[in-house]
Design a protein around this motif. Structure first.
Motif, short mmCIF file in Angstrom:
data_model
loop_
_atom_site.label_atom_id
_atom_site.label_comp_id
_atom_site.label_asym_id
_atom_site.label_seq_id
_atom_site.Cartn_x
_atom_site.Cartn_y
_atom_site.Cartn_z
N ILE A 78 -43.34 105.49 -44.95
CA ILE A 78 -42.07 105.52 -44.23
C ILE A 78 -41.93 104.35 -43.25
N ASP A 79 -42.99 104.01 -42.55
CA ASP A 79 -42.91 102.90 -41.60
C ASP A 79 -42.67 101.58 -42.32
N LEU A 80 -43.37 101.36 -43.41
CA LEU A 80 -43.17 100.15 -44.21
C LEU A 80 -41.74 100.09 -44.74
N ALA A 81 -41.23 101.20 -45.22
CA ALA A 81 -39.85 101.24 -45.74
C ALA A 81 -38.84 100.91 -44.65
N ARG A 82 -39.04 101.43 -43.47
CA ARG A 82 -38.10 101.14 -42.37
C ARG A 82 -38.18 99.68 -41.94
N ARG A 83 -39.38 99.12 -41.86
CA ARG A 83 -39.51 97.70 -41.51
C ARG A 83 -38.87 96.82 -42.57
N PHE A 88 -34.48 93.25 -44.26
CA PHE A 88 -33.46 92.92 -45.24
C PHE A 88 -32.08 92.87 -44.58
N THR A 89 -31.79 93.86 -43.73
CA THR A 89 -30.51 93.89 -43.01
C THR A 89 -30.37 92.68 -42.11
N GLU A 90 -31.43 92.31 -41.42
CA GLU A 90 -31.40 91.14 -40.54
C GLU A 90 -31.21 89.85 -41.35
N ALA A 91 -31.85 89.76 -42.51
CA ALA A 91 -31.70 88.58 -43.37
C ALA A 91 -30.25 88.45 -43.85
N LEU A 92 -29.65 89.56 -44.20
CA LEU A 92 -28.23 89.53 -44.61
C LEU A 92 -27.34 89.09 -43.45
N ARG A 93 -27.60 89.65 -42.28
CA ARG A 93 -26.82 89.31 -41.09
C ARG A 93 -26.97 87.81 -40.75
#
Length: 98
Positions: A78-83, A88-93
């Motif tokens: 779960i921690d890996l998935a959240r990171r 990914f969200t930051e890269a898109l932003r």
């Protein structure tokens, strides 16, 4: 055997004191009644509000061993998935994608 809340509080404190950030909870009869898993989760959250908790009954009514394995695997990942999701969200932003 009734649920031992005193022992669960001791375990929750140990988990907190050891710095664990994710926990899997599995009860044999949780597909029939999730009461024990939910009570364990409530105690874990009361002692360590930051801990991530995976409850086996939320993964489905599959067999006990399969449910236990899926619960532990989920808790470990779960921690890996959240990171990964945050990165990914930051890269898109950063790339200008809304």
């Amino acid at each position: 055997m009734p649920f031992d809340t005193t022992r669960m509080r001791e375990v929750a404190r140990t988990i907190r004191d050891e710095g664990l950030t994710s926990v899997g909870v599995s009860s044999v009869f949780s597909p029939l009644t999730a009461e024990c898993e939910n009570e364990a989760a409530d105690i874990l959250r009361s002692v360590n509000p930051e801990v991530q908790i995976t409850l086996s009954h939320e993964l489905g009514p599959i067999g006990l061993l399969e449910r236990e394995n899926a619960t532990l695997l989920n808790a470990c990942l779960i921690d890996l998935a959240r990171r990964t999701t945050r990165a990914f969200t930051e890269a898109l932003r950063t790339g200008g994608v809304d």
